[in-house]
Motif scaffolding. Sequence first.
Motif, mmCIF file in Angstrom:
data_model
loop_
_atom_site.group_PDB
_atom_site.id
_atom_site.type_symbol
_atom_site.label_atom_id
_atom_site.label_comp_id
_atom_site.label_asym_id
_atom_site.label_seq_id
_atom_site.Cartn_x
_atom_site.Cartn_y
_atom_site.Cartn_z
ATOM 1 N N GLU A 1 -2.923 1.929 3.255
ATOM 2 C CA GLU A 1 -2.238 3.063 2.621
ATOM 3 C C GLU A 1 -2.088 2.852 1.119
ATOM 4 O OE1 GLU A 1 1.843 5.726 3.042
ATOM 5 O OE2 GLU A 1 1.399 4.156 4.494
ATOM 6 N N TYR A 2 -1.635 1.662 0.704
ATOM 7 C CA TYR A 2 -1.326 1.448 -0.709
ATOM 8 C C TYR A 2 -2.540 1.055 -1.543
ATOM 9 C CZ TYR A 2 3.592 1.879 0.515
ATOM 10 O OH TYR A 2 4.797 2.359 0.947
ATOM 11 N N LEU B 1 8.459 -0.414 -3.020
ATOM 12 C CA LEU B 1 7.196 0.319 -3.092
ATOM 13 C C LEU B 1 6.306 -0.266 -4.182
ATOM 14 C CD1 LEU B 1 5.300 2.733 -2.487
ATOM 15 C CD2 LEU B 1 6.631 4.058 -4.135
ATOM 16 N N CYS B 2 6.876 -0.495 -5.360
ATOM 17 C CA CYS B 2 6.082 -1.029 -6.477
ATOM 18 C C CYS B 2 5.570 -2.431 -6.186
ATOM 19 C CB CYS B 2 6.909 -1.028 -7.752
ATOM 20 S SG CYS B 2 7.208 0.626 -8.426
ATOM 21 N N LEU C 1 -0.117 -1.168 5.737
ATOM 22 C CA LEU C 1 0.372 -1.157 4.363
ATOM 23 C C LEU C 1 -0.785 -1.296 3.373
ATOM 24 C CD1 LEU C 1 3.556 -2.796 3.009
ATOM 25 C CD2 LEU C 1 1.390 -3.372 1.920
ATOM 26 N N GLU D 1 -4.373 11.801 -2.868
ATOM 27 C CA GLU D 1 -3.563 10.798 -2.167
ATOM 28 C C GLU D 1 -2.978 11.349 -0.873
ATOM 29 O OE1 GLU D 1 0.930 9.352 -2.228
ATOM 30 O OE2 GLU D 1 0.095 9.880 -4.189
ATOM 31 N N ASP E 1 5.034 -3.737 -3.221
ATOM 32 C CA ASP E 1 3.994 -3.576 -2.191
ATOM 33 C C ASP E 1 2.667 -3.182 -2.839
ATOM 34 O OD1 ASP E 1 5.840 -4.147 -0.234
ATOM 35 O OD2 ASP E 1 6.083 -2.073 0.443
ATOM 36 N N ILE E 2 2.728 -2.207 -3.743
ATOM 37 C CA ILE E 2 1.516 -1.703 -4.390
ATOM 38 C C ILE E 2 0.850 -2.794 -5.219
ATOM 39 C CG2 ILE E 2 0.703 -0.140 -6.217
ATOM 40 C CD1 ILE E 2 2.688 1.949 -5.089
ATOM 41 N N PHE F 1 -3.502 3.357 -4.409
ATOM 42 C CA PHE F 1 -2.873 3.302 -5.726
ATOM 43 C C PHE F 1 -3.562 2.318 -6.660
ATOM 44 C CE2 PHE F 1 0.555 4.883 -3.019
ATOM 45 C CZ PHE F 1 1.031 5.942 -3.773
ATOM 46 N N THR G 1 -3.916 10.201 2.887
ATOM 47 C CA THR G 1 -2.847 9.606 3.701
ATOM 48 C C THR G 1 -2.759 10.304 5.056
ATOM 49 O OG1 THR G 1 -1.579 8.973 1.741
ATOM 50 C CG2 THR G 1 -0.384 9.100 3.821
#
Length: 323
Positions: A221-222, A296-297, A218, A12, A299-300, A225, A16
């Motif tokens: 990047e995410y 964050l969660c 965004l 990760e 968004d993911i 996950f 990134t």
Amino acid sequence: MNRTAYYNYIDEKIHTLAYRIETNGKLNMLHLHMHSESFYLHLLNLLYGYELENLNKVLQNVEAIDLIDHKNKIIIQVSSTCTKNKVESALEKEIIKNYLSYKFKFISISKDASNLRKSKFKNPHGISFSPSRDIIDITSILNEILQKDIAGQMSVYSFIKGELGNGVDVAKLDSNLAIIINILAKENWHGNVGESTVKQFEIERKISHNELDSAKDLIEEYSLFHGRVDSKYSVFDSQGSNKSSSVLATIKREYIKSKKGASDSDEIFFNVIEVLKNKVIESANYSEIPIDELELCIDILVVDAFVRCKIMDNPEGYSYAAS
């Protein structure tokens, strides 16, 4: 933390950094490039037992060579440009004549170099250089890390954690995702949102098709996950609770609602995030989570829904394979 967790963290953080390099991120490009040289100097020394040092500290503005190991006789160019012209431009520089007893290596720090390794290169000074062996990219570095035992991976993990920051606390992320998935899964919903089988597709193409500008960074990047979210969904679904369908249906419903009053795709995307965040906060089942961790969660989870084709339009004739 086991080997898989160490490796996932390393994967990760390196990806990134590569993403920030490729897009210039929010940092000054010159500063970022200098930081990358330093990062890869120490990482390669750790992985391969090199004794690299930064040549620019001795000779200012050296062309073609960034790192040098006098003991193992290796010179390296670190570059975010991964093209045949870039490699040949380095090989033809006059300074190469000073190191003809050395081996030349090229490190691509943002792009996959698998096709570049198959190319043939002009090497006018005849320095030792084998494209298949001496062109290194993120994938080959990660493969090297993957072969290490847990002690070796932990050593790399500690270095990357110190160099690139703590990043996401994996254990806390898992815990928070579980809490939020449980809350969103309790939403009342009707109808079927279709198969929840995860598919892999060209994220860039879908971003472009939907003309997403502000949300682009965004999403890219995410999306890293996605595997972690899929793992969390799988645990819940294996218990017969079918939470993945419930959560994805909730996200899709809010997406459909947001389309009615929004003026563009970015507004729609961020509206979905905001509505879901408020739903979680207002839920009777909500255990308080720091707002930055909550965001964050959310968004993911929304990016994961984007990856799974549950929100935003797919390009016409789009074909994608199961991951």
